[in-house]
Design a protein around this motif. Structure first.
Motif, short mmCIF file in Angstrom:
data_model
loop_
_atom_site.label_atom_id
_atom_site.label_comp_id
_atom_site.label_asym_id
_atom_site.label_seq_id
_atom_site.Cartn_x
_atom_site.Cartn_y
_atom_site.Cartn_z
N PHE A 81 12.02 10.31 19.27
CA PHE A 81 12.42 10.69 20.62
C PHE A 81 13.30 9.63 21.26
N SER A 82 12.94 8.35 21.02
CA SER A 82 13.72 7.27 21.64
C SER A 82 15.15 7.27 21.11
N GLU A 83 15.31 7.57 19.80
CA GLU A 83 16.67 7.64 19.24
C GLU A 83 17.46 8.76 19.90
N LEU A 84 16.79 9.92 20.08
CA LEU A 84 17.47 11.06 20.71
C LEU A 84 17.91 10.70 22.12
N VAL A 85 17.01 10.03 22.87
CA VAL A 85 17.34 9.67 24.25
C VAL A 85 18.51 8.70 24.27
N SER A 86 18.47 7.70 23.37
CA SER A 86 19.54 6.70 23.42
C SER A 86 20.88 7.30 22.99
N SER A 87 20.86 8.24 22.02
CA SER A 87 22.13 8.88 21.65
C SER A 87 22.62 9.77 22.78
N GLY A 88 21.66 10.41 23.49
CA GLY A 88 22.04 11.21 24.65
C GLY A 88 22.65 10.34 25.74
N LEU A 89 22.07 9.15 25.94
CA LEU A 89 22.61 8.22 26.95
C LEU A 89 24.01 7.75 26.57
N ASP A 90 24.23 7.57 25.25
CA ASP A 90 25.57 7.19 24.79
C ASP A 90 26.59 8.26 25.17
N ASN A 91 26.18 9.53 24.95
CA ASN A 91 27.08 10.63 25.32
C ASN A 91 27.38 10.63 26.80
N VAL A 92 26.34 10.41 27.62
CA VAL A 92 26.51 10.39 29.07
C VAL A 92 27.48 9.26 29.46
N GLN A 93 27.27 8.09 28.82
CA GLN A 93 28.12 6.94 29.11
C GLN A 93 29.58 7.26 28.80
N GLN A 94 29.80 7.94 27.65
CA GLN A 94 31.15 8.31 27.23
C GLN A 94 31.79 9.26 28.26
N ALA A 95 30.99 10.28 28.67
CA ALA A 95 31.52 11.26 29.62
C ALA A 95 31.85 10.59 30.95
N ALA A 136 26.07 16.38 31.91
CA ALA A 136 25.41 15.54 30.90
C ALA A 136 24.36 14.66 31.56
N THR A 137 24.67 14.12 32.75
CA THR A 137 23.70 13.30 33.46
C THR A 137 22.50 14.13 33.87
N ASP A 138 22.74 15.33 34.39
CA ASP A 138 21.64 16.21 34.79
C ASP A 138 20.73 16.50 33.61
N LEU A 139 21.38 16.76 32.45
CA LEU A 139 20.60 17.08 31.25
C LEU A 139 19.72 15.91 30.85
N THR A 140 20.29 14.70 30.87
CA THR A 140 19.52 13.51 30.48
C THR A 140 18.38 13.27 31.47
N VAL A 141 18.68 13.43 32.76
CA VAL A 141 17.64 13.19 33.78
C VAL A 141 16.52 14.21 33.62
N THR A 142 16.86 15.46 33.31
CA THR A 142 15.83 16.48 33.14
C THR A 142 14.94 16.16 31.94
N VAL A 143 15.57 15.76 30.84
CA VAL A 143 14.79 15.41 29.64
C VAL A 143 13.89 14.22 29.92
N ARG A 144 14.42 13.22 30.60
CA ARG A 144 13.63 12.03 30.94
C ARG A 144 12.46 12.40 31.85
N ASN A 145 12.70 13.24 32.87
CA ASN A 145 11.64 13.64 33.79
C ASN A 145 10.53 14.37 33.03
N LYS A 146 10.94 15.22 32.10
CA LYS A 146 9.95 15.95 31.29
C LYS A 146 9.09 14.98 30.50
#
Lengths: 137, 102
Positions: free
Chosen positions: B33-47, B79-89
């Motif tokens: 899960f942590s890898e998924l979150v960090s790769s998701g954060l990378d995408n957010v950072q890129q966007a 992308a930020t909304d998606l990451t925040v939603t996943v993190r909140n969950k």
């Protein structure tokens, strides 16, 4: 296909129609542009050629792109005006562009509507993604 | 008047083109899960950074396409909304487990 693929697809369509809108504006602005050499060929209207990304039957690539901006083969419109400094010294005619304002106006409306349609599909995709995110609330 | 009897429905064709599910423990499912979150954060950072550079272009007058900036900022926002939603969950799930009576 990436996560927000529909957004990129709509963006490519917007680029195509923006280019077309630019081309029609250029054509209208050059409706009276004659050649700087006396008796030379005048401005020829621009024609935007768009194509689908990838093959026509390709389902992996989405969107469209502008292949090239070609010159239309419209015939010049000679006007007899011997006192004009850019008139042909032999015939006394000035070649005016064969740009058809009616055609250009129709193209402009088509390009505008195409751009708006892409904006609408972008909006729909955005709303759908936001609704999907609200599932978690 | 004769009534035609109801015939049996024709059998449905078998479904093709559906990939068989990957077994758990295969390389694809091994991502934590942590890898998924960090790769998701990378995408957010890129966007975000692409939206930032376009915003800078808009401010300096170098932006050729107005919609490019709006699209990039919308993508960054989504992308930020998606990451925040996943993190909140994830945080909700953690809190739920912490509240569990043993």
């Amino acid at each position: 296909m990436p996560v927000f693929g529909a957004l990129q697809t709509a963006a490519s369509g917007m680029n195509v129609f923006r280019t077309w809108l630019d081309a029609t504006a250029d054509n209208i602005s050059n409706m009276q542009s004659v050649s700087l050499t006396p008796g030379g060929a005048p401005f020829k209207s621009e024609l935007v050629i768009a194509q689908a990304n990838g093959d026509v039957n390709d389902t992996a690539n989405h969107g469209a792109h502008v292949v090239e901006i070609a010159r239309n083969a419209d015939t010049a419109h000679p006007l007899y005006d011997p006192t004009h400094p850019l008139a042909d010294p032999v015939t006394g005619e000035v070649n005016y562009p064969g740009v058809d304002l009616g055609v250009e106006m129709v193209n402009m409306v088509a390009a505008q509507r195409g751009y708006q349609a892409n904006l609408q599909s972008f909006q729909a995709a955005k709303d759908a993604y936001q609704a999907a995110l609200r599932l978690g609330h | 008047m004769t009534i035609t009897p109801i015939t049996a429905l024709p059998s449905l064709p078998s479904v093709t083109g559906v990939a068989s599910p990957t077994a758990p423990g295969s390389p694809e499912a091994a991502k934590s899960f942590s890898e998924l979150v960090s790769s998701g954060l990378d995408n957010v950072q890129q966007a975000q950074s692409s939206a930032d550079s376009l915003a800078q272009q808009a401010a300096t007058g170098d932006l050729t396409d107005l919609h490019d900036y709006m699209i990039a900022s919308t993508q960054a926002q989504l992308a930020t909304d998606l990451t925040v939603t996943v993190r909140n969950k994830a945080v909700d799930a953690f809190n739920e487990i912490m509240r569990m009576q043993i």
